[in-house]
Design an enzyme around this catalytic site. Sequence first.
Site, PDB file in Angstrom:
ATOM      1  CB  CYS A   1      -0.955  -0.017   1.181  1.00 30.51           C
ATOM      2  SG  CYS A   1      -0.261  -0.732   2.649  1.00 30.51           S
ATOM      3  CB  THR A   2       4.243   2.025   1.373  1.00 32.11           C
ATOM      4  OG1 THR A   2       3.853   1.699   2.692  1.00 32.11           O
ATOM      5  CG2 THR A   2       5.182   3.211   1.366  1.00 32.11           C
TER       6      THR A   2
END
Lengths: 182, 450
Positions: free
Chosen positions: B218-219
């Site tokens: 998700c980063t």
Amino acid sequence: MIKLFSLKQQKKDGDTNSKSGPQKKASAAQLRIQRDINELNLPKTCTTDFPDPDDLLNFKLIICPDEGFYKGGRFVFNFRVGPNYPHEPPKVKCETQVYHPNIDLEGNVCLNILREDWKPVLTINSIVYGLQYLFLEPNPEDPLNKEAADVLQSNRRLFEHNVAKAMRGNYIGSTFFERCLK
Amino acid sequence: MEVNNSSVEHLPQLSKRFGHLRKITERPGPFCHANFSASPENLEFLSTTCKILIIGAGGLGCELLKDVALMGFNDIHVIDMDTIELSNLNRQFLFRKNDIGFSKAERAAAFINARVPTCHVTPHFCKIQDYGEEFYRQFHIIICGLDSVVARRWINGMVLSLVKYDDDGSIEQESVIPIIDGGTEGFKGNARIIIPGLSACIDCTLDLFPPQVTYPLCTLANTPRLPEHCIEYVRVIQWEKENPFKAPLDGDDPQHILWIYEKSLERASQFNISGLSYRLVQGVIKHIIPAVASTNAVIAAACATEAFKVATNCYEFLNNYMVFNDGDGIYTYTYAAERKPDCLACSNIPRSVSIEDPNTTTLEDLIKQLCEDQEFQMKSPGLTTLIDGKSKTLYMSTVKSIEERTKCNLTCSLGELGLKDGQEIMVADPTTPNTIIIKLKYNTNEVEMK
Ligand SMILES: [Zn+2]
């Protein structure tokens, strides 16, 4: 210290020219995955499918949540276990298109133990439980599908509505989701 | 390939060239190993009998080849699947500009053969996995100069599979091939000796290999902050989505790297991230840590010295893991890495299970035996084996889809299933923490194959 070889000793039966010999010993990865599979203890919402029972390294996990937003849906995950297992985690992709904050439209899954928090003591079972949890508690803090995450954060009722709609086979925004009801 | 047997005739010349080695191998001394007998036979063994394999002809491999060739080893094999690139030339000193594009193993062998005429290096331009037991069995010592954990684990498993055990479970020493493993990463390096079946193996010490750096998905997708995040995003997500070359990503293909570079650059500028370069892309994709030539030299020298000690018995060899770091001053220490009692690779000594008659004993009988036998007392064993190198699941009761498709095996006799005398069966069971290996021992020799 052992004396490894006496001086006169000639190696006996080496053969440089043959590109030979089928492998006679299972690799450490194979031994480990066999244990993981034999000891799979699936929650009642999950089943596995091994398209080739001789190949324990490639299989599918099917999750049919019985509560939460995704109740009634059927989601298929593809597991690929590599030769470096369990030093490296298996590669897991979601094959069912799903409207979910932590799963993108290509099937990538944002689950910490599948990447940065993987440890060799974890097993296939740990991943199964992790994936199941994603359906019970989608996490808008770590989004892969940002739109879905924003909706979940700002309007839970709308999110619930969107999930149900997507599972019936519908457009959400400009993306079409295939029907995946059980 | 013909192995050069002329080395003995070179002995007079050898004796001068190897004057220093003779002093070590032909004179006794207070620090010599107890098993050592000073004699010209020691060097003769190195030059006429001892067969050594070097895995990898890259940064470490070039150093290793040079070192062992100059230390009296004559029958040397080298295996490497890579070809020479321009960026190798600063440290892989056996190669020149006109070698670019050719096999590392072949060019390295040719260089050493021309430079050290008494020495004969045989190149193998292929993957280690292309060869089987027959190939690896011929060597006295294997030295690894590898940069991948997968390759190390593979050769570790191979050499362990060559270890033979008596019926009482003790190791047959002639079947043991020591592995000397060197590794470098920038200013850090290590050298170690593995005596398969007797000392810690690669899998015993997997924790020592740092896991690959990974970032949360998700980063990468939403909050990239580093140029590495952009590169990983393009590698993990965009490549699979767009599949620009209709092929899996190949870190050695400049077109692939260029594509990733351009896409990462776009993404970096979108998120105002600076510091992205072509080199960084290469580094992230191929997990390259800048190589330091002097680290390679130190580690290769340590490995070659250990090979010499193992082969001549002249001194005690390393016990068994040496760490070296010259990033900030020079620091080194040695310790004995310990075997893991439950190591999947080396603590899995096959246990014999005797079978009265393979033509009447069914798989179900065997499973019953495993459950009832005092030694095993299993609960729900899952059994697999290898037939012609291919994995075969014999029976597994705990997974429905597998159970359904393997239960037909239960009523087959072991002979009908193609299981031979001495066949190894891998058995997983909740009562054992690991998959164990059993070895079928037939009491009758005749097996009627269907
Ligand atoms: Zn081990």
